[in-house]
Design a protein around this motif. Structure first.
Motif, PDB file in Angstrom:
ATOM      1  N   GLY A  76       0.810  -1.207   0.000  1.00 33.03           N
ATOM      2  CA  GLY A  76       0.000   0.000   0.000  1.00 33.03           C
ATOM      3  C   GLY A  76       0.844   1.258   0.000  1.00 33.03           C
ATOM      4  O   GLY A  76       0.718   2.110  -0.871  1.00 33.03           O
ATOM      5  N   VAL A  77       1.748   1.343   0.943  1.00 33.44           N
ATOM      6  CA  VAL A  77       2.511   2.580   1.087  1.00 33.44           C
ATOM      7  C   VAL A  77       3.593   2.691   0.029  1.00 33.44           C
ATOM      8  O   VAL A  77       3.621   3.629  -0.764  1.00 33.44           O
ATOM      9  CB  VAL A  77       3.149   2.661   2.495  1.00 33.44           C
ATOM     10  CG1 VAL A  77       4.002   3.921   2.607  1.00 33.44           C
ATOM     11  CG2 VAL A  77       2.074   2.649   3.566  1.00 33.44           C
ATOM     12  N   GLY A 228      -5.698  -2.050   3.945  1.00 30.73           N
ATOM     13  CA  GLY A 228      -4.671  -2.010   2.900  1.00 30.73           C
ATOM     14  C   GLY A 228      -4.580  -0.693   2.150  1.00 30.73           C
ATOM     15  O   GLY A 228      -5.322   0.259   2.403  1.00 30.73           O
ATOM     16  N   GLY A 229      -3.638  -0.691   1.207  1.00 31.72           N
ATOM     17  CA  GLY A 229      -3.488   0.450   0.308  1.00 31.72           C
ATOM     18  C   GLY A 229      -3.104   1.732   0.996  1.00 31.72           C
ATOM     19  O   GLY A 229      -3.358   2.809   0.502  1.00 31.72           O
ATOM     20  N   SER A 230      -2.499   1.614   2.188  1.00 32.82           N
ATOM     21  CA  SER A 230      -2.124   2.745   3.032  1.00 32.82           C
ATOM     22  C   SER A 230      -3.346   3.485   3.559  1.00 32.82           C
ATOM     23  O   SER A 230      -3.254   4.597   4.052  1.00 32.82           O
ATOM     24  CB  SER A 230      -1.169   3.731   2.324  1.00 32.82           C
ATOM     25  OG  SER A 230      -1.866   4.544   1.424  1.00 32.82           O
ATOM     26  N   LEU A 231      -4.530   2.866   3.434  1.00 30.71           N
ATOM     27  CA  LEU A 231      -5.740   3.553   3.904  1.00 30.71           C
ATOM     28  C   LEU A 231      -5.748   3.654   5.432  1.00 30.71           C
ATOM     29  O   LEU A 231      -6.066   4.695   5.992  1.00 30.71           O
ATOM     30  CB  LEU A 231      -6.992   2.811   3.404  1.00 30.71           C
ATOM     31  CG  LEU A 231      -8.299   3.572   3.546  1.00 30.71           C
ATOM     32  CD1 LEU A 231      -8.245   4.889   2.783  1.00 30.71           C
ATOM     33  CD2 LEU A 231      -9.471   2.737   3.026  1.00 30.71           C
ATOM     34  N   THR A 233      -3.127   3.674   7.342  1.00 30.98           N
ATOM     35  CA  THR A 233      -2.080   4.632   7.685  1.00 30.98           C
ATOM     36  C   THR A 233      -2.531   6.062   7.412  1.00 30.98           C
ATOM     37  O   THR A 233      -2.323   6.960   8.223  1.00 30.98           O
ATOM     38  CB  THR A 233      -0.822   4.354   6.834  1.00 30.98           C
ATOM     39  OG1 THR A 233      -0.594   2.945   6.828  1.00 30.98           O
ATOM     40  CG2 THR A 233       0.385   5.085   7.355  1.00 30.98           C
TER      41      THR A 233
ATOM     42  N   TRP B  76      -5.951   8.547  -2.741  1.00 35.34           N
ATOM     43  CA  TRP B  76      -5.388   7.963  -1.510  1.00 35.34           C
ATOM     44  C   TRP B  76      -6.441   7.250  -0.683  1.00 35.34           C
ATOM     45  O   TRP B  76      -6.150   6.742   0.395  1.00 35.34           O
ATOM     46  CB  TRP B  76      -4.676   9.051  -0.693  1.00 35.34           C
ATOM     47  CG  TRP B  76      -3.526   9.608  -1.467  1.00 35.34           C
ATOM     48  CD1 TRP B  76      -3.528  10.745  -2.235  1.00 35.34           C
ATOM     49  CD2 TRP B  76      -2.225   9.031  -1.603  1.00 35.34           C
ATOM     50  NE1 TRP B  76      -2.298  10.897  -2.836  1.00 35.34           N
ATOM     51  CE2 TRP B  76      -1.481   9.866  -2.469  1.00 35.34           C
ATOM     52  CE3 TRP B  76      -1.617   7.885  -1.079  1.00 35.34           C
ATOM     53  CZ2 TRP B  76      -0.163   9.590  -2.826  1.00 35.34           C
ATOM     54  CZ3 TRP B  76      -0.303   7.615  -1.425  1.00 35.34           C
ATOM     55  CH2 TRP B  76       0.415   8.467  -2.298  1.00 35.34           C
ATOM     56  N   LEU B  77      -7.686   7.179  -1.177  1.00 31.47           N
ATOM     57  CA  LEU B  77      -8.750   6.495  -0.443  1.00 31.47           C
ATOM     58  C   LEU B  77      -8.907   5.049  -0.887  1.00 31.47           C
ATOM     59  O   LEU B  77      -9.776   4.332  -0.400  1.00 31.47           O
ATOM     60  CB  LEU B  77     -10.072   7.250  -0.636  1.00 31.47           C
ATOM     61  CG  LEU B  77     -10.061   8.672  -0.048  1.00 31.47           C
ATOM     62  CD1 LEU B  77     -11.298   9.448  -0.490  1.00 31.47           C
ATOM     63  CD2 LEU B  77     -10.010   8.607   1.473  1.00 31.47           C
ATOM     64  N   CYS B  78      -8.078   4.624  -1.819  1.00 32.07           N
ATOM     65  CA  CYS B  78      -8.166   3.251  -2.344  1.00 32.07           C
ATOM     66  C   CYS B  78      -7.463   2.297  -1.388  1.00 32.07           C
ATOM     67  O   CYS B  78      -6.369   2.579  -0.907  1.00 32.07           O
ATOM     68  CB  CYS B  78      -7.504   3.209  -3.718  1.00 32.07           C
ATOM     69  SG  CYS B  78      -7.135   1.555  -4.316  1.00 32.07           S
ATOM     70  N   SER B  79      -8.108   1.150  -1.106  1.00 33.58           N
ATOM     71  CA  SER B  79      -7.478   0.170  -0.215  1.00 33.58           C
ATOM     72  C   SER B  79      -6.769  -0.927  -1.012  1.00 33.58           C
ATOM     73  O   SER B  79      -6.400  -1.945  -0.459  1.00 33.58           O
ATOM     74  CB  SER B  79      -8.513  -0.440   0.729  1.00 33.58           C
ATOM     75  OG  SER B  79      -9.376  -1.286   0.002  1.00 33.58           O
ATOM     76  N   THR B  80      -6.637  -0.729  -2.317  1.00 30.21           N
ATOM     77  CA  THR B  80      -5.979  -1.670  -3.243  1.00 30.21           C
ATOM     78  C   THR B  80      -6.524  -3.089  -3.116  1.00 30.21           C
ATOM     79  O   THR B  80      -5.776  -4.054  -3.088  1.00 30.21           O
ATOM     80  CB  THR B  80      -4.437  -1.701  -3.066  1.00 30.21           C
ATOM     81  OG1 THR B  80      -4.116  -2.245  -1.785  1.00 30.21           O
ATOM     82  CG2 THR B  80      -3.835  -0.323  -3.211  1.00 30.21           C
ATOM     83  N   LEU B  99      -2.356   3.306  -8.430  1.00 28.18           N
ATOM     84  CA  LEU B  99      -1.033   3.327  -7.779  1.00 28.18           C
ATOM     85  C   LEU B  99      -0.057   4.173  -8.590  1.00 28.18           C
ATOM     86  O   LEU B  99       0.772   4.904  -8.035  1.00 28.18           O
ATOM     87  CB  LEU B  99      -0.511   1.900  -7.618  1.00 28.18           C
ATOM     88  CG  LEU B  99      -1.258   1.059  -6.577  1.00 28.18           C
ATOM     89  CD1 LEU B  99      -0.905  -0.414  -6.711  1.00 28.18           C
ATOM     90  CD2 LEU B  99      -0.936   1.542  -5.170  1.00 28.18           C
ATOM     91  N   ARG B 102      -0.762   7.732  -7.935  1.00 27.38           N
ATOM     92  CA  ARG B 102      -0.205   8.119  -6.634  1.00 27.38           C
ATOM     93  C   ARG B 102       1.278   8.442  -6.771  1.00 27.38           C
ATOM     94  O   ARG B 102       1.763   9.422  -6.208  1.00 27.38           O
ATOM     95  CB  ARG B 102      -0.374   6.976  -5.621  1.00 27.38           C
ATOM     96  CG  ARG B 102      -1.785   6.797  -5.111  1.00 27.38           C
ATOM     97  CD  ARG B 102      -1.815   5.648  -4.119  1.00 27.38           C
ATOM     98  NE  ARG B 102      -3.126   5.489  -3.501  1.00 27.38           N
ATOM     99  CZ  ARG B 102      -3.372   4.602  -2.532  1.00 27.38           C
ATOM    100  NH1 ARG B 102      -2.415   3.819  -2.096  1.00 27.38           N
ATOM    101  NH2 ARG B 102      -4.580   4.515  -2.012  1.00 27.38           N
ATOM    102  N   PRO B 114       0.708  11.388   6.708  1.00 30.16           N
ATOM    103  CA  PRO B 114       0.835  10.191   7.545  1.00 30.16           C
ATOM    104  C   PRO B 114       1.754   9.121   6.959  1.00 30.16           C
ATOM    105  O   PRO B 114       2.269   8.292   7.697  1.00 30.16           O
ATOM    106  CB  PRO B 114      -0.609   9.653   7.626  1.00 30.16           C
ATOM    107  CG  PRO B 114      -1.480  10.805   7.281  1.00 30.16           C
ATOM    108  CD  PRO B 114      -0.691  11.632   6.320  1.00 30.16           C
ATOM    109  N   LEU B 115       1.971   9.163   5.647  1.00 28.65           N
ATOM    110  CA  LEU B 115       2.824   8.135   5.052  1.00 28.65           C
ATOM    111  C   LEU B 115       4.305   8.413   5.281  1.00 28.65           C
ATOM    112  O   LEU B 115       5.145   7.516   5.179  1.00 28.65           O
ATOM    113  CB  LEU B 115       2.559   8.012   3.544  1.00 28.65           C
ATOM    114  CG  LEU B 115       1.461   7.029   3.121  1.00 28.65           C
ATOM    115  CD1 LEU B 115       0.116   7.437   3.694  1.00 28.65           C
ATOM    116  CD2 LEU B 115       1.378   6.908   1.614  1.00 28.65           C
ATOM    117  N   VAL B 118       6.036   6.352   7.990  1.00 27.31           N
ATOM    118  CA  VAL B 118       6.257   4.957   7.620  1.00 27.31           C
ATOM    119  C   VAL B 118       7.470   4.845   6.708  1.00 27.31           C
ATOM    120  O   VAL B 118       8.289   3.927   6.827  1.00 27.31           O
ATOM    121  CB  VAL B 118       4.991   4.395   6.921  1.00 27.31           C
ATOM    122  CG1 VAL B 118       5.175   2.925   6.631  1.00 27.31           C
ATOM    123  CG2 VAL B 118       3.758   4.620   7.786  1.00 27.31           C
TER     124      VAL B 118
END
Lengths: 347, 177, 687
Positions: A76-77, A228-231, A233, B76-80, B99, B102, B114-115, B118
């Motif tokens: 995701g990230v 997932g998908g950095s959601l 986070t 950025w709201l996608c959870s893939t 992706l 992004r 927030p990323l 990480v």
């Protein structure tokens, strides 16, 4: 050659195998895998690691450590930030397993997603492969494309074989279970080597049901957990909305517990039950559905102890599991389905 | 009346092909041009049930080069979860396109805050979620090695992570601070 | 027949069967005229015509080079005719479109001017060059030059040929008795004896399953039943129901066909159609004609209006209890009856075998088969039909109650590029969904109906108007969008989540029934039939017409035609129009009693034949037999389609295919590599 052939024949002798089956079921030595841990399992859900190691030992599945492995990196990230980073760190991890000469087993859907896709992409693009190996040059590692990346459900169901697992079940558990597949186990489906329809999969349900439990169909069962998908986070409130809907659907289907095969989904459902507390409707009961990892469920049904399955929570604050196992453990104890604890079980 | 309209900022969209040209460098992503805007992606998108993400709109904006697609938080709201890709009747790799958008957004300085933490964890520790003493203690109580056999236990391996970050010129390419 | 060294100065020896005194014999050297067509701008926008003119002029074999905007026009044809008349040209190359398009046009020019029409070659520099190289003009010129050079080399080596003639049997076969087959048979039967073969026990096809038809809303049964009766009674139609094609001998104009008439186990010369057998039969199985929603006995007619109105005892489900034997007052039951093989010869064949309907079960996301109240379009049609399992009363299959809310999902299995689904638009689903929605509203004015679509394709006559009236007067909710998830709530209600693309919002609908507007698809077993009749298939698995625009009902086999949904998805008006066109084409084919056969057939050079029989095995048209006395292969030139497989497989170089001989093809190849010496392949001698 002739000798070993004869030996194989005597092994297959039915009278002999009958004798064997009376004792503890014999487990043939199985393939050896490189165990990929990732981040969340060793650093937040060590019970997944300890129970899976114990299960693999019970199943005679060999494990080689992936020493010095890093984050997969998270699909995701990092895939959203830089593809070169995602591919090259993934390739480094795969290269570690290649040195082990053993396929990877991942206990996490996210790591599986990353490593499986990175492996696929680099294997099928020789130009990319040489670019990646240039990047890896200084690390002394090389991506060769010599191994496969597998997920624990795939390894258990397809490699070990569900029929072989069935033979080892000693303590049917009789639980009503909400199975959560997680997305990257199944999708993108055209890259997956197994024939599961992402809209109608069966293998995880079957794996859960051999423990003498029922996989309960609940509304929107195949939906994403939301992590997932950095959601999680980047936008935790939105991510918890997924979780809340799934938890409500699971509860109305009347389940004893949730079974996952991914620590990030596990975290989302486990810690998530506390985190959604503020989102509940007035008068809505807080959620107390135990979230159990597949290795733990299988281990219990094979007569392994709660200790071996890391299901007795140490007396510490702020550790996983955040939602207590108690309701399930009480039910199992009440119905006398657990293996006796204590020394008599250990050999 | 005329004056009022003239004085307003134009509400007309401008189209260009920049985004789709970048996407089309990757062979699979070129399929975006075959999009018929049927909405199967939005329909299958779980995030769209709760958030402002409208996958179909994202794809249309990308296709027509509407710059806001990179600036808005929607991508950025996608959870893939890959539902959009599985459902797309034209087999467009929708998730991969999101992706990719992004990554374009990040390279233009739109990395969500927030990323960043990480990313720094990975750069410094080799893990997105590193260990600390509490979790180490839990590991020990569960009968595990307090340090997992990852970069946590083998700090010399961390040098390899640094080497990779520098080989791909991450710091100079990706605005992440 | 031999050309030892096909070079740029070929010698030419006319074939034995030629009696054509061609002009080149006088001078010895062929005079080749090359004509370059611009095709408006189709070719000239991409291919540099002046440059191609120049490079063609430089070819020493060429006598005349000309260019023109439209070579196929009268003026263009006259250019060629004039050069032939003035004795400047005796062999012709036209570089233009595909020979499928205009080869016949130019051949006629040669023929009219007294030159053998096979001294003609067409270089396809449109489909093969300009259209596929739009962005590469330099490359296009190179490829165009190659095509023209090859055509020149070929025509230099061509031999004069004569078309054969064969007698045509003046009887027609129609395979499949749906609406297309019925109309084709009726149109032809006024002039020729027609055999109409149908594999189910009744004629009528899918149309007989429909309740009403769009856009007129006339009752399907009211239109088709009288036609079914007419077919059943027509003195010139031999109706073979419950019958299938077993084998075909592809003899052009004289197709020898074996038809298996399956045992109905009832003597139809006696059966009165009273139905006592069905009443007595204790077996109950789902009726496929009602999409398995209704039931029938093992002794049955699929529906009351079936033609012929005669019963069948289905062997698979019969339990041999003999109750029907006792019940039949006229003693028509014959459980020992066996299949019968009927042999007939036909001059022409029309395939009208129709379509299957896409099974949406693989799309688990839509809940078909998982939830009983998710139906396919054809199931809804049976449910809504007054002859259906509920006599037209729509009930919710989940709880047997009256449903109030409906949703239709369009494009299920159509316009979908996933494996197993179909890329094409099925053409009828938009209209049948609108029609069913309107019928539901007519029956239940309070019904709440949504149609979820990608595009509404209302292209036919009166269709857009039908769409307008239905949306305006009946208040149906048209949602442009798609469904993502379908769940069933505990009370059986379906929860549909989807996206409305115009509102750019997701929606949730609760409905009692979801109808999936499923695609039409090619018959699963159409490959077998296609192979028997030498009919090929397109990528979408439907039968392939000879040309989508110029020969829309013809196959590539002379005398074999097609109509209706065996060729592509289409509606009833188009199917009927095509059926009548196919009947007319079959009439044209049989009318003169003779057929001209292209002289492309292969011939055995007996001196080379070793009798190995490889050619017999490979021939897809069963045209080669083994001549026992001489121990050599022998080719039936009427059955031979000139595919060349035998010539390619022959290990001793003993088969020569007219117009595509080894020497001609090698000459074409040699023209591509003029700097190389001729490869030393064995030439074809020994005839």
């Amino acid at each position: 050659m002739v000798e070993s052939h004869e030996k194989a024949n005597t092994d297959a002798d039915p009278s002999k195998s009958e004798v064997q089956s009376e004792a503890v079921p014999a487990v043939e030595p199985h393939s050896t895998y490189s165990l990929f841990l990732g981040c969340v399992i060793p650093n937040r859900y060590p019970m997944i690691e300890s129970s899976s190691r114990a299960l693999f030992e019970r199943l005679n599945i060999g494990i080689k450590e992936m020493e010095g492995a890093s984050c997969c990196p998270a699909p995701g990230v990092f895939r959203s930030v830089d593809k070169a980073l995602w591919l090259s760190l993934g390739a480094r991890n795969i290269a570690i397993a290649e040195q082990n000469q053993a396929n990877i087993v991942s206990l996490c859907n996210g790591c599986y997603g990353t490593l499986h896709e990175v492996n696929h992409e680099i294997k099928h693009d020789s130009e990319l492969k040489s670019r990646i190996n240039t990047i890896l040059d200084k690390t002394g590692k090389e991506f060769q494309g010599s191994i496969e990346v597998k997920q624990i459900v795939e390894v258990l169901y397809y490699d070990y074989g569900i029929d072989n697992l069935k033979k080892l079940i000693t303590n049917p558990l009789g639980l009503r279970i909400a199975v959560h597949y997680g997305c990257h186990l199944l999708k993108p489906s055209d890259l997956k080597p197994f024939p599961e329809d992402p809209d109608d999969p069966h293998f995880f349900d079957e794996l859960v049901e051999i423990t003498g439990s029922v996989s309960v169909d609940y509304q929107n069962k195949l939906m994403c957990c939301g992590a997932g998908g950095s959601l999680r986070t980047g936008n935790k409130p939105s991510s918890l909305q997924f979780t809340l809907e799934k938890l409500r659907n699971m509860r109305s289907a009347g389940v004893d517990c949730i079974i996952t095969c991914c620590p990030f989904c596990q975290l989302q459902f486990d810690l998530g039950q506390l985190e959604v507390a503020n989102e509940l409707e007035p008068g809505e009961e807080p959620f107390k559905i135990p979230v159990i990892y597949i290795s733990q469920l299988l281990g219990l049904s094979m007569g392994m102890s709660l200790e071996e399955m890391s299901m007795i929570k140490p007396d510490m604050k702020g550790i996983s599991p955040f939602t207590s196992f108690d309701p399930v453990l009480e039910k199992l104890a009440r119905e006398n389905r657990l293996a006796p604890t204590g020394d008599d079980h250990h050999e | 009346m005329w004056v009022i309209i003239m004085s307003q900022k134009s509400r007309l969209l401008e189209f260009n092909t920049d985004i789709v040209d970048v996407l089309s460098i990757e062979k699979d992503l070129e399929k975006i041009r075959a999009c018929i805007q049927c909405g199967a992606c939005s329909a299958a998108c779980p995030s769209g049930n709760y958030t402002a993400l409208r996958t179909r709109n994202v794809i249309r904006k990308a296709l027509f080069g509407v710059q806001s697609v990179l600036e808005d938080p929607d991508i950025w709201l996608c959870s893939t979860c890959f539902n959009c890709y599985e459902h797309c009747p034209r087999t467009i790799p929708v998730t991969e396109i999101i992706l990719s958008l992004r990554r374009m957004a990040v390279s233009q300085g739109h990395l969500p805050d927030p990323l960043k933490g990480v990313i720094h964890n990975l750069m410094n520790k080799g893990h997105a979620v590193p260990i600390d003493p509490k979790w180490s203690q839990l590991r020990a109580k569960l009968g595990l090695d307090p340090m997992p056999p990852t970069v946590e236990k083998y700090p010399e391996a961390l040098v390899e992570i640094y080497d990779i970050f520098s080989a791909i010129k991450f710091n100079s390419r990706i605005p992440h601070r | 027949m031999s050309n030892d060294q096909p070079t740029d100065q070929p010698t030419d020896q006319p074939q034995d069967q030629s009696n054509d005194q061609t002009k080149d014999l006088a001078t010895g050297k062929p005079k080749i005229g090359v004509y370059l067509c611009h095709c408006g701008k189709n070719i000239s926008d991409v291919v540099d015509i002046p440059a191609l003119m120049q490079s063609t002029k430089d070819n020493p074999a060429v006598t005349v080079v000309k260019e023109y905007k439209f070579m196929c026009s009268k003026a263009g044809q006259e250019l060629i005719a004039e050069d032939i008349r003035n004795n400047n040209v005796d062999r012709v190359v036209v570089a233009a479109c595909s020979p499928l398009m205009h080869e016949e046009t130019y051949r006629r020019v040669l023929k009219d001017e007294g030159v053998n029409e096979f001294y003609f070659e067409q270089a396809n520099i449109r489909e093969h060059v300009s259209w596929v190289n739009l962005r590469d003009k330099k490359g296009a010129l190179k490829v165009a030059h190659d095509h023209v050079s090859m055509a020149i080399a070929k025509v230099s080596n061509n031999a004069p040929l004569e078309r054969q003639k064969a007698k045509v049997t003046q009887k027609a076969l129609v395979v499949g008795a749906g609406i297309s087959g019925m109309f084709a048979a009726l149109d032809l039967a006024d002039k020729y004896p027609v055999t109409l073969v149908e594999r189910s026990p009744t004629i009528g096809g899918h149309m007989a399953q429909l309740d009403k038809t769009f856009p007129t809303m006339d009752c399907s049964a009211c239109i088709i039943t009288p036609k079914m009766v007419e077919v059943g009674r027509h003195p010139n139609i031999e109706l073979l129901t419950y019958s299938e094609i077993e084998d075909v001998d592809l003899n052009i104009g004289n197709y020898e066909v074996k038809i298996r008439k399956k045992a109905r186990r009832i003597d139809h010369s006696i059966c009165t159609g009273c139905g006592a057998c069905a009443e007595a039969c204790p077996v109950t199985i789902p009726n496929a004609w009602d999409m398995n929603m209704g039931f029938r006995a093992a002794a049955y007619v699929p529906f009351p209006q079936a033609v012929p109105e005669q019963y069948t005892i289905d062997k698979t489900n019969c339990i041999e209890c003999q109750l029907c034997v006792d019940a039949c007052e006229v003693h028509a039951i014959d459980l020992a009856q066996e299949d019968e093989i009927i042999e007939r010869t036909f001059g022409s064949v029309i395939l009208t075998t129709g379509n299957d309907i896409y099974d949406p079960t693989p799309y688990a996301r839509y809940g078909y088969k998982k939830y009983k109240n998710v139906l396919s379009g054809i199931e809804m049609e049976r449910l809504i039909s007054s002859t259906g399992p509920t006599l037209g009363k729509v009930i919710n299959p989940h709880n047997h109650e009256k449903p109030k809310k409906f949703a239709f999902l369009q494009c299920v299995g159509s316009r979908d590029f996933h494996e197993g689904a179909h890329k094409y638009c099925s053409r009828v689903c938009c209209m049948y969904a609108i029609k069913q929605a309107r019928q539901l509203k007519e029956k239940y004015p309070e019904a709440d109906i949504s149609i979820i679509f990608i595009d509404i394709r209302a292209f036919g006559k009166g269709y857009e108007e039908f769409y307008e009236i239905t949306s305006r007067e009946y208040g149906i909710r048209f949602i442009r969008g798609r469904i993502g998830d379908v769940f069933q709530d505990y009370d059986g209600t379906l929860i549909i989540r989807g996206a409305d693309t115009l509102l750019a919002n997701k929606f949730e609908l609760r409905v009692d029934m979801l109808i999936l507007s499923t695609a039409l698809e090619a018959r699963a077993d159409s490959s077998d039939l296609g192979r028997m009749f030498g009919v090929q298939k397109t990528e979408d698995d439907f039968f392939m017409e000879a040309h989508p625009k110029l020969f829309p009902v013809d196959s590539l086999t002379d005398g074999i035609f097609m109509a209706g949904t065996c060729q592509a998805p289409r509606d009833i008006p188009d199917s009927v129009a095509q059926a009548k066109a196919a009947a007319s084409s079959a009439h044209n084919f049989m009318n003169s009693g003779e057929v001209e056969i292209e002289p492309y057939y292969s011939e055995v050079l007996p001196g080379n034949c070793s009798g190995c029989r490889s050619c017999i095995l490979i021939c897809p048209y069963d045209a080669i037999s083994f001549d026992e006395p001489s121990q050599k292969a022998s080719i039936n030139t009427v059955k031979c389609k000139g595919c060349g497989a035998c010539a390619a497989v022959c290990p001793s170089n003993a088969i020569m295919q007219n117009h595509f001989s080894r020497d001609q093809i090698l000459a074409e190849l040699a023209s591509l590599f003029p700097w190389q010496t001729q490869p030393n392949y064995p030439t074809q001698e020994g005839k």
